[in-house]
Design an enzyme around this catalytic site. Sequence first.
Site, PDB file in Angstrom:
ATOM      1  N   LYS A  48       0.827  -1.198   0.000  1.00 14.00           N
ATOM      2  CA  LYS A  48       0.000   0.000   0.000  1.00 14.00           C
ATOM      3  C   LYS A  48       0.865   1.253   0.000  1.00 14.00           C
ATOM      4  O   LYS A  48       0.409   2.329  -0.383  1.00 14.00           O
ATOM      5  CB  LYS A  48      -0.885   0.032   1.264  1.00 14.00           C
ATOM      6  CG  LYS A  48      -1.766  -1.160   1.441  1.00 14.00           C
ATOM      7  CD  LYS A  48      -2.415  -1.077   2.860  1.00 14.00           C
ATOM      8  CE  LYS A  48      -3.017  -2.416   3.207  1.00 14.00           C
ATOM      9  NZ  LYS A  48      -3.360  -2.458   4.638  1.00 14.00           N
ATOM     10  N   GLY A  49       2.093   1.089   0.482  1.00 14.21           N
ATOM     11  CA  GLY A  49       2.948   2.253   0.721  1.00 14.21           C
ATOM     12  C   GLY A  49       3.160   3.147  -0.489  1.00 14.21           C
ATOM     13  O   GLY A  49       3.285   4.360  -0.362  1.00 14.21           O
ATOM     14  N   GLU A 104       7.971   2.322  -6.301  1.00  8.97           N
ATOM     15  CA  GLU A 104       8.041   1.884  -4.896  1.00  8.97           C
ATOM     16  C   GLU A 104       8.131   3.083  -3.974  1.00  8.97           C
ATOM     17  O   GLU A 104       8.692   4.111  -4.339  1.00  8.97           O
ATOM     18  CB  GLU A 104       9.313   1.048  -4.694  1.00  8.97           C
ATOM     19  CG  GLU A 104       9.157  -0.417  -5.007  1.00  8.97           C
ATOM     20  CD  GLU A 104       8.642  -1.202  -3.802  1.00  8.97           C
ATOM     21  OE1 GLU A 104       8.048  -0.609  -2.886  1.00  8.97           O
ATOM     22  OE2 GLU A 104       8.854  -2.424  -3.798  1.00  8.97           O
ATOM     23  N   ASP A 105       7.622   2.914  -2.762  1.00  5.26           N
ATOM     24  CA  ASP A 105       7.802   3.973  -1.763  1.00  5.26           C
ATOM     25  C   ASP A 105       9.226   3.993  -1.222  1.00  5.26           C
ATOM     26  O   ASP A 105       9.853   5.038  -1.103  1.00  5.26           O
ATOM     27  CB  ASP A 105       6.790   3.805  -0.611  1.00  5.26           C
ATOM     28  CG  ASP A 105       6.781   2.396  -0.034  1.00  5.26           C
ATOM     29  OD1 ASP A 105       7.456   1.494  -0.581  1.00  5.26           O
ATOM     30  OD2 ASP A 105       6.083   2.183   0.969  1.00  5.26           O
ATOM     31  N   ASP A 108      14.715  -0.759   0.820  1.00  8.83           N
ATOM     32  CA  ASP A 108      15.510  -0.877   2.043  1.00  8.83           C
ATOM     33  C   ASP A 108      16.589  -1.932   1.787  1.00  8.83           C
ATOM     34  O   ASP A 108      17.612  -1.637   1.169  1.00  8.83           O
ATOM     35  CB  ASP A 108      14.543  -1.246   3.173  1.00  8.83           C
ATOM     36  CG  ASP A 108      15.180  -1.302   4.536  1.00  8.83           C
ATOM     37  OD1 ASP A 108      16.253  -0.722   4.720  1.00  8.83           O
ATOM     38  OD2 ASP A 108      14.608  -1.937   5.441  1.00  8.83           O
ATOM     39  N   PHE A 157      14.034   4.500  10.594  1.00  8.58           N
ATOM     40  CA  PHE A 157      12.696   4.046  10.210  1.00  8.58           C
ATOM     41  C   PHE A 157      11.816   5.273  10.025  1.00  8.58           C
ATOM     42  O   PHE A 157      11.655   6.079  10.933  1.00  8.58           O
ATOM     43  CB  PHE A 157      12.108   3.108  11.263  1.00  8.58           C
ATOM     44  CG  PHE A 157      10.862   2.441  10.786  1.00  8.58           C
ATOM     45  CD1 PHE A 157      10.928   1.317   9.978  1.00  8.58           C
ATOM     46  CD2 PHE A 157       9.613   2.966  11.103  1.00  8.58           C
ATOM     47  CE1 PHE A 157       9.783   0.712   9.505  1.00  8.58           C
ATOM     48  CE2 PHE A 157       8.457   2.363  10.624  1.00  8.58           C
ATOM     49  CZ  PHE A 157       8.549   1.238   9.832  1.00  8.58           C
ATOM     50  N   VAL A 158      11.277   5.421   8.834  1.00 14.78           N
ATOM     51  CA  VAL A 158      10.520   6.629   8.510  1.00 14.78           C
ATOM     52  C   VAL A 158       9.054   6.302   8.231  1.00 14.78           C
ATOM     53  O   VAL A 158       8.718   5.183   7.843  1.00 14.78           O
ATOM     54  CB  VAL A 158      11.134   7.364   7.289  1.00 14.78           C
ATOM     55  CG1 VAL A 158      12.522   7.873   7.621  1.00 14.78           C
ATOM     56  CG2 VAL A 158      11.184   6.465   6.061  1.00 14.78           C
ATOM     57  N   ASP A 164       4.167   3.411   6.501  1.00 17.32           N
ATOM     58  CA  ASP A 164       3.439   3.179   7.746  1.00 17.32           C
ATOM     59  C   ASP A 164       4.313   2.622   8.849  1.00 17.32           C
ATOM     60  O   ASP A 164       5.397   2.074   8.613  1.00 17.32           O
ATOM     61  CB  ASP A 164       2.313   2.166   7.497  1.00 17.32           C
ATOM     62  CG  ASP A 164       2.850   0.749   7.315  1.00 17.32           C
ATOM     63  OD1 ASP A 164       3.679   0.540   6.415  1.00 17.32           O
ATOM     64  OD2 ASP A 164       2.464  -0.138   8.094  1.00 17.32           O
ATOM     65  N   ARG A 170       0.353   6.705   7.384  1.00 18.67           N
ATOM     66  CA  ARG A 170       0.484   6.809   5.924  1.00 18.67           C
ATOM     67  C   ARG A 170      -0.006   8.160   5.429  1.00 18.67           C
ATOM     68  O   ARG A 170       0.433   8.654   4.393  1.00 18.67           O
ATOM     69  CB  ARG A 170      -0.335   5.716   5.228  1.00 18.67           C
ATOM     70  CG  ARG A 170       0.151   4.294   5.469  1.00 18.67           C
ATOM     71  CD  ARG A 170      -0.546   3.350   4.485  1.00 18.67           C
ATOM     72  NE  ARG A 170      -0.461   1.955   4.883  1.00 18.67           N
ATOM     73  CZ  ARG A 170       0.571   1.147   4.618  1.00 18.67           C
ATOM     74  NH1 ARG A 170       1.606   1.605   3.950  1.00 18.67           N
ATOM     75  NH2 ARG A 170       0.556  -0.109   5.008  1.00 18.67           N
TER      76      ARG A 170
HETATM   77  P1  IMP Z   1      13.028  -4.239   1.571  1.00 23.14           P
HETATM   78  O1  IMP Z   1      13.892  -4.424   2.802  1.00 23.14           O
HETATM   79  O2  IMP Z   1      13.733  -3.379   0.544  1.00 23.14           O
HETATM   80  O3  IMP Z   1      12.594  -5.555   1.031  1.00 23.14           O
HETATM   81  O4  IMP Z   1      11.766  -3.409   2.053  1.00 23.14           O
HETATM   82  C1  IMP Z   1      10.556  -4.036   2.261  1.00 23.14           C
HETATM   83  C2  IMP Z   1       9.482  -3.097   2.762  1.00 23.14           C
HETATM   84  O5  IMP Z   1       9.788  -2.736   4.099  1.00 23.14           O
HETATM   85  C3  IMP Z   1       9.266  -1.788   2.065  1.00 23.14           C
HETATM   86  O6  IMP Z   1       8.519  -1.895   0.888  1.00 23.14           O
HETATM   87  C4  IMP Z   1       8.471  -1.061   3.131  1.00 23.14           C
HETATM   88  O7  IMP Z   1       7.119  -1.464   3.099  1.00 23.14           O
HETATM   89  C5  IMP Z   1       9.112  -1.557   4.400  1.00 23.14           C
HETATM   90  N1  IMP Z   1      10.066  -0.567   4.932  1.00 23.14           N
HETATM   91  C6  IMP Z   1      11.405  -0.575   4.855  1.00 23.14           C
HETATM   92  N2  IMP Z   1      11.944   0.484   5.485  1.00 23.14           N
HETATM   93  C7  IMP Z   1      10.886   1.203   5.961  1.00 23.14           C
HETATM   94  C8  IMP Z   1      10.776   2.441   6.708  1.00 23.14           C
HETATM   95  O8  IMP Z   1      11.755   3.122   7.061  1.00 23.14           O
HETATM   96  N3  IMP Z   1       9.510   2.827   7.016  1.00 23.14           N
HETATM   97  C9  IMP Z   1       8.402   2.137   6.649  1.00 23.14           C
HETATM   98  N4  IMP Z   1       8.460   0.983   5.954  1.00 23.14           N
HETATM   99  C10 IMP Z   1       9.696   0.524   5.619  1.00 23.14           C
HETATM  100 MG    MG Z   2       6.407  -1.105   0.365  1.00 24.74          MG
END
Ligand code: IMP
Ligand code: MG
Length: 185
Positions: A48-49, A104-105, A108, A157-158, A164, A170
Amino acid sequence: MGRRLEDDIQEILYGTEEIVHRVAELGEAITAHYRDSGRELLLVNVLKGGAIFVADLMRAIDLETSVDFMAISAYGPSSDEIGVVRILKDLEEPIADKDVLIVEDIIDTGLTCNYLRQSLASRGPASLEICTLLDKTVRRIAEMPIAFSGFDVPDLFVVGYGLDYLQRYRNLPYVGVLKPEVYFG
Ligand code: IMP
Ligand code: MG
């Protein structure tokens, strides 16, 4: 009086005006990149992000474009396959021979997006690129090329602007960091 969302925010990292400005720049860069491709540009958004970002971003793209949505969830920590995600909602249309831009939002570790990218690549798009609002490069495990990136975010963490914490925050119109007491009660 109820508690206000902003009372939980320790610091604003990217304010509303800064985001509006950066999204406009991303829209211009995307427009320039795909202007002469002659193919259909499809924005693939990850719920949803990413929903708030794509809503603003697509209005900053001056090309014929369509949008489709996916929802994915990471398997729990007990899973022995790190980085494998489950597709909860798939695209409605085939993507073969289209220019596909994943929106993508935040990226990470990159594991989620990497899985998604491989899954979409196997469907034969004409091209496949990634656009992310926030790029947490310091945490990256799965390396992948990111064609369009809004902000290189520090290892915090943002929340806000789609992102969210436990499904909340959100709707904040900026990206910020939560106060520690929000996590630790
Ligand atoms: P990945 O570690 O790149 O696979 O990230 C997976 C998901 O973790 C992202 O799509 C977000 O939904 C969530 N995420 C990662 N870092 C943050 C953050 O700082 N705030 C909120 N959601 C996060
Ligand atoms: Mg996401």
